[in-house]
Design a protein around this motif. Structure first.
Motif, PDB file in Angstrom:
ATOM      1  N   TYR A 167      26.215 -27.324  -0.596  1.00  0.00           N
ATOM      2  CA  TYR A 167      27.404 -26.666  -0.079  1.00  0.00           C
ATOM      3  C   TYR A 167      27.103 -25.264   0.458  1.00  0.00           C
ATOM      4  O   TYR A 167      28.008 -24.467   0.652  1.00  0.00           O
ATOM      5  CB  TYR A 167      28.473 -26.577  -1.174  1.00  0.00           C
ATOM      6  N   TYR A 184      33.823 -19.742   2.883  1.00  0.00           N
ATOM      7  CA  TYR A 184      34.769 -20.330   1.950  1.00  0.00           C
ATOM      8  C   TYR A 184      36.004 -19.458   1.725  1.00  0.00           C
ATOM      9  O   TYR A 184      36.829 -19.762   0.862  1.00  0.00           O
ATOM     10  CB  TYR A 184      34.067 -20.644   0.627  1.00  0.00           C
ATOM     11  N   ARG A 239      37.313 -24.443   2.229  1.00  0.00           N
ATOM     12  CA  ARG A 239      37.284 -24.646   0.778  1.00  0.00           C
ATOM     13  C   ARG A 239      37.712 -26.068   0.432  1.00  0.00           C
ATOM     14  O   ARG A 239      37.090 -26.753  -0.390  1.00  0.00           O
ATOM     15  CB  ARG A 239      38.211 -23.651   0.082  1.00  0.00           C
ATOM     16  N   ILE A 275      35.635 -28.985  -1.719  1.00  0.00           N
ATOM     17  CA  ILE A 275      36.212 -29.463  -2.976  1.00  0.00           C
ATOM     18  C   ILE A 275      36.557 -30.945  -2.880  1.00  0.00           C
ATOM     19  O   ILE A 275      36.286 -31.722  -3.805  1.00  0.00           O
ATOM     20  CB  ILE A 275      37.445 -28.617  -3.345  1.00  0.00           C
ATOM     21  N   PRO A 321      31.982 -16.628  -0.793  1.00  0.00           N
ATOM     22  CA  PRO A 321      32.583 -17.564  -1.755  1.00  0.00           C
ATOM     23  C   PRO A 321      34.092 -17.501  -1.823  1.00  0.00           C
ATOM     24  O   PRO A 321      34.726 -18.389  -2.386  1.00  0.00           O
ATOM     25  CB  PRO A 321      31.962 -17.118  -3.082  1.00  0.00           C
ATOM     26  N   GLY A 322      34.718 -16.439  -1.257  1.00  0.00           N
ATOM     27  CA  GLY A 322      36.171 -16.294  -1.330  1.00  0.00           C
ATOM     28  C   GLY A 322      36.577 -15.400  -2.486  1.00  0.00           C
ATOM     29  O   GLY A 322      35.802 -15.118  -3.402  1.00  0.00           O
ATOM     30  N   SER A 376      36.199 -17.513  -6.355  1.00  0.00           N
ATOM     31  CA  SER A 376      34.964 -18.161  -5.932  1.00  0.00           C
ATOM     32  C   SER A 376      35.156 -19.657  -5.712  1.00  0.00           C
ATOM     33  O   SER A 376      35.832 -20.330  -6.486  1.00  0.00           O
ATOM     34  CB  SER A 376      33.876 -17.934  -6.982  1.00  0.00           C
ATOM     35  N   ILE A 377      34.528 -20.177  -4.659  1.00  0.00           N
ATOM     36  CA  ILE A 377      34.549 -21.612  -4.407  1.00  0.00           C
ATOM     37  C   ILE A 377      33.969 -22.357  -5.605  1.00  0.00           C
ATOM     38  O   ILE A 377      34.416 -23.465  -5.936  1.00  0.00           O
ATOM     39  CB  ILE A 377      33.765 -21.958  -3.118  1.00  0.00           C
ATOM     40  N   SER A 429      36.845 -22.692  -8.137  1.00  0.00           N
ATOM     41  CA  SER A 429      37.869 -23.639  -7.681  1.00  0.00           C
ATOM     42  C   SER A 429      37.365 -25.072  -7.725  1.00  0.00           C
ATOM     43  O   SER A 429      38.095 -25.993  -8.115  1.00  0.00           O
ATOM     44  CB  SER A 429      38.310 -23.282  -6.261  1.00  0.00           C
ATOM     45  N   LEU A 430      36.107 -25.280  -7.344  1.00  0.00           N
ATOM     46  CA  LEU A 430      35.543 -26.627  -7.365  1.00  0.00           C
ATOM     47  C   LEU A 430      35.470 -27.152  -8.799  1.00  0.00           C
ATOM     48  O   LEU A 430      35.819 -28.305  -9.078  1.00  0.00           O
ATOM     49  CB  LEU A 430      34.167 -26.605  -6.710  1.00  0.00           C
TER      50      LEU A 430
END
Length: 588
Positions: free
Chosen positions: A195, A226, A232, A236, A262-263, A266-267, A270-271
């Motif tokens: 990713y 992301y 994102r 995910i 990563p946002g 963080s991605i 969230s994942l």
């Protein structure tokens, strides 16, 4: 969980198609004839098409200029440049319908590349070797990435269509059959996913959805952004897709330190949360693992079940690097960070996880690396002596067997397979395979030349030493050389090594695993004479103790003075022989 946003959806009367293409003015769906898609909000194009059935082939035409596959294609029968095929995942009938996975602490992993695991290089051929893995004591098969890549062969880290298992290995139902058969044998199956970038050939996202990328660069291409919601969601949804539709038991996320945007949340967080929701809904054990050069300890929690933002474990490169320096004497590249005292570094990895826990890294230009990790469970670390990177990133792709004495390797295996950390082998390592695993790919034209030249520059010094022996990564002969040498399994010394590994994993299964839940780090020490000692408090209150002489000479230490029952090795009363290992277990 939210309804997936990417990819086609079969309906009662046909199928619905969606494409996020914010930079496109017009999108046509190409089936037997073109169908214009309606532009909606936020750059989404969509259409409902009647009488579309599973197996239908389609593409998208962008602004009347270029035809592209679906970025969420479920299958590409004619490689990344061909049309996408609609797959109905609901039609597969799972035989291991009641499989719910295994707890993380039971994991003993073998990493494999589907295309070189057998001479046939297919999912179906792999099934014939599952009994071997189960009999060896392996409990988890980890597959290198399957996302569709350009060409007939590749390590897998150049995938461009994340949802489509590459057709070089078989069809989607073939992959499901492999996973199903593994589950019937009690084997978990993990998948390596990437990713941090898209591969360099066959990725069209930049043409119609440039918001996928930032101006930053990873070592392998443009960084993924992301911070963008759709981006994102894409990652995910992909993670959940592999775990839901293919029933993988877990994912290993490649090189997450290379995710540059990563946002705000963080991605990675969230994942993990999304996967945790799936685990809760299905009642399954699902495990998420990281590769992370930053040694970020706060991302890890081996006991958080289901995942709620954290990750079970991390591949412990520190452990590998220290062992490699000790066993081979090599100190080039990143190995320079372990050249002062590799035995002390092994002790630190056994005693608290990472070697680098905020220390300065010479290889990284004096930058501090890592976070304190001793408070984590030992299960938060995956320890190994070899993997695809550490073999394949060598000039010849040669394995540890060609670099170190067999006695030393067996001592390292005896420690790695019985320590409370999660052990991992690379395919064939269980019998000491000497088949190389060089880097290979199947690009064309200028890209192929760039890869070939780049490989030559990377190993310029090795060229001077090895001459024309350096494998051409574009040559079919390089791929053939990487195919596992299964016949050597039934000959010496392969037979003897396999018996050792089976014996160790049997001890692990019967003596170690029942006590692993709740285990904690203890103390570990190394002496100048090669003596290594370590202990861990196990979950049931027992103490596991290691005594090893990791040198070429006997030393005066007597393992008989260590308390507890011997579960492996000879409790000698005289000098401890070179490269000898003894394990004790003291009841609570």
């Amino acid at each position: 969980m939210n309804e997936p946003r990417f990819g086609p959806r079969l309906t009662a009367h046909g199928a619905s198609f969606r494409l996020w293409a914010p930079s496109a003015k017009r999108i046509d769906l190409l089936l037997e004839q073109p169908h214009p898609l309606r532009r909606g909000e936020d750059g989404w194009f969509s259409a409902e098409i009647a009488d579309v059935k599973p197996g239908a082939l389609y593409k998208f035409r962008i602004d009347g200029e270029i035809d592209v596959p679906d970025p969420a294609s479920a299958f590409q029968p004619d490689d990344v440049f061909g049309p996408s095929e609609i797959i109905d995942h609901a039609t597969y009938r799972w035989r291991a319908a009641g499989w719910r996975g295994r707890p993380w602490h039971e994991a003993a992993i073998l990493e494999a590349h589907v295309g070189t695991f057998t001479p046939e290089g297919t999912y179906h051929a792999m099934i014939g070797r599952l009994d071997h893995l189960a009999a060896t004591g392996v409990t988890a098969l980890e597959l290198m990435p399957l996302a569709d890549f350009a060409g007939a062969h590749n390590w897998g880290y150049d995938g461009v269509l994340w949802f489509a298992p590459d057709s070089a290995y078989g069809r989607p139902d073939d992959l499901k059959t492999l996973i199903d058969e593994a589950h019937l044998r009690g084997l978990m199956v993990f998948l390596d996913v990437v990713y941090n970038h898209f591969g360099p050939e066959g990725n069209y996202l930049g043409r119609y959805a440039p918001a996928f990328f930032t101006d930053a660069q990873t070592p392998w291409g443009s960084a993924i952004d992301y911070r963008v919601r759709e981006v994102r969601d894409f990652a995910i949804e992909n993670a959940v897709y592999w775990l839901r539709d293919y029933r993988f038991d877990g994912l290993r996320l490649d090189a997450v330190h290379a995710i540059t945007e990563p946002g705000e949340v963080s991605i990675l967080h969230s994942l993990s949360q999304a996967v945790g929701e799936l685990a809760t809904e299905t009642g399954r054990h699902i495990h998420l693992v990281l590769e992370n050069d930053d040694n970020t300890a706060h991302l890890l929690d081996a006991v958080e079940d289901p995942p709620r933002g954290k990750y079970r474990a991390q591949w412990n490169d520190d452990y590998h690097h220290a062992w490699h320096v000790l066993l081979s004497g090599e100190t080039q590249g990143y190995y320079r960070d372990y050249r002062r005292s590799p035995l002390q570094d092994i002790a630190r990895a056994l005693g608290s996880g990472f070697v680098y826990q905020s220390e300065t890294s010479e290889h990284r230009g004096g930058r501090k690396r890592g976070e304190p990790s001793g408070q984590l469970s030992p299960n938060a670390f995956i320890n190994f002596l070899q993997n695809h990177d550490q073999i394949g990133n060598r000039p010849l792709g040669d394995r540890l067997e060609s670099l170190a004495d067999a006695r030393a390797i067996e001592a390292a295996l005896t420690i790695t397979l019985l320590a409370p950390m999660i052990p991992m082998l690379f395919m064939g390592e269980e019998w000491g395979s000497t088949a190389p695993f060089p880097f290979f790919c199947d690009f064309q034209g200028e890209l192929a030349d760039a890869v070939r030249n780049g490989r030559g520059e990377e190993f310029a010094a090795a060229y001077a030493k090895h001459g024309d022996e350096i494998p051409d990564p574009l040559s079919p002969s390089t791929v053939r050389s990487a195919v596992l040498d299964w016949p050597s399994l039934d000959k010496e010394p392969g037979r003897r090594r396999l018996m050792l590994v089976r014996g160790l994993l049997s001890i692990r299964r019967n003596k170690i695993v029942p006590r692993l839940a709740g285990a904690a780090f203890g103390e570990a020490h190394a002496a100048d004479n090669g003596l290594l000692t370590a202990d861990w408090r196990m979950g049931d209150g027992a103490t596991l103790r290691l005594t090893a002489n990791l040198s070429n000479r006997a030393n005066s230490h007597r393992p008989s003075e260590t308390s507890g029952d011997v579960i492996w090795g000879d409790e000698t009363r005289g000098p401890m022989p070179a490269w000898s290992v003894v394990w004790h277990l003291e009841a609570p």
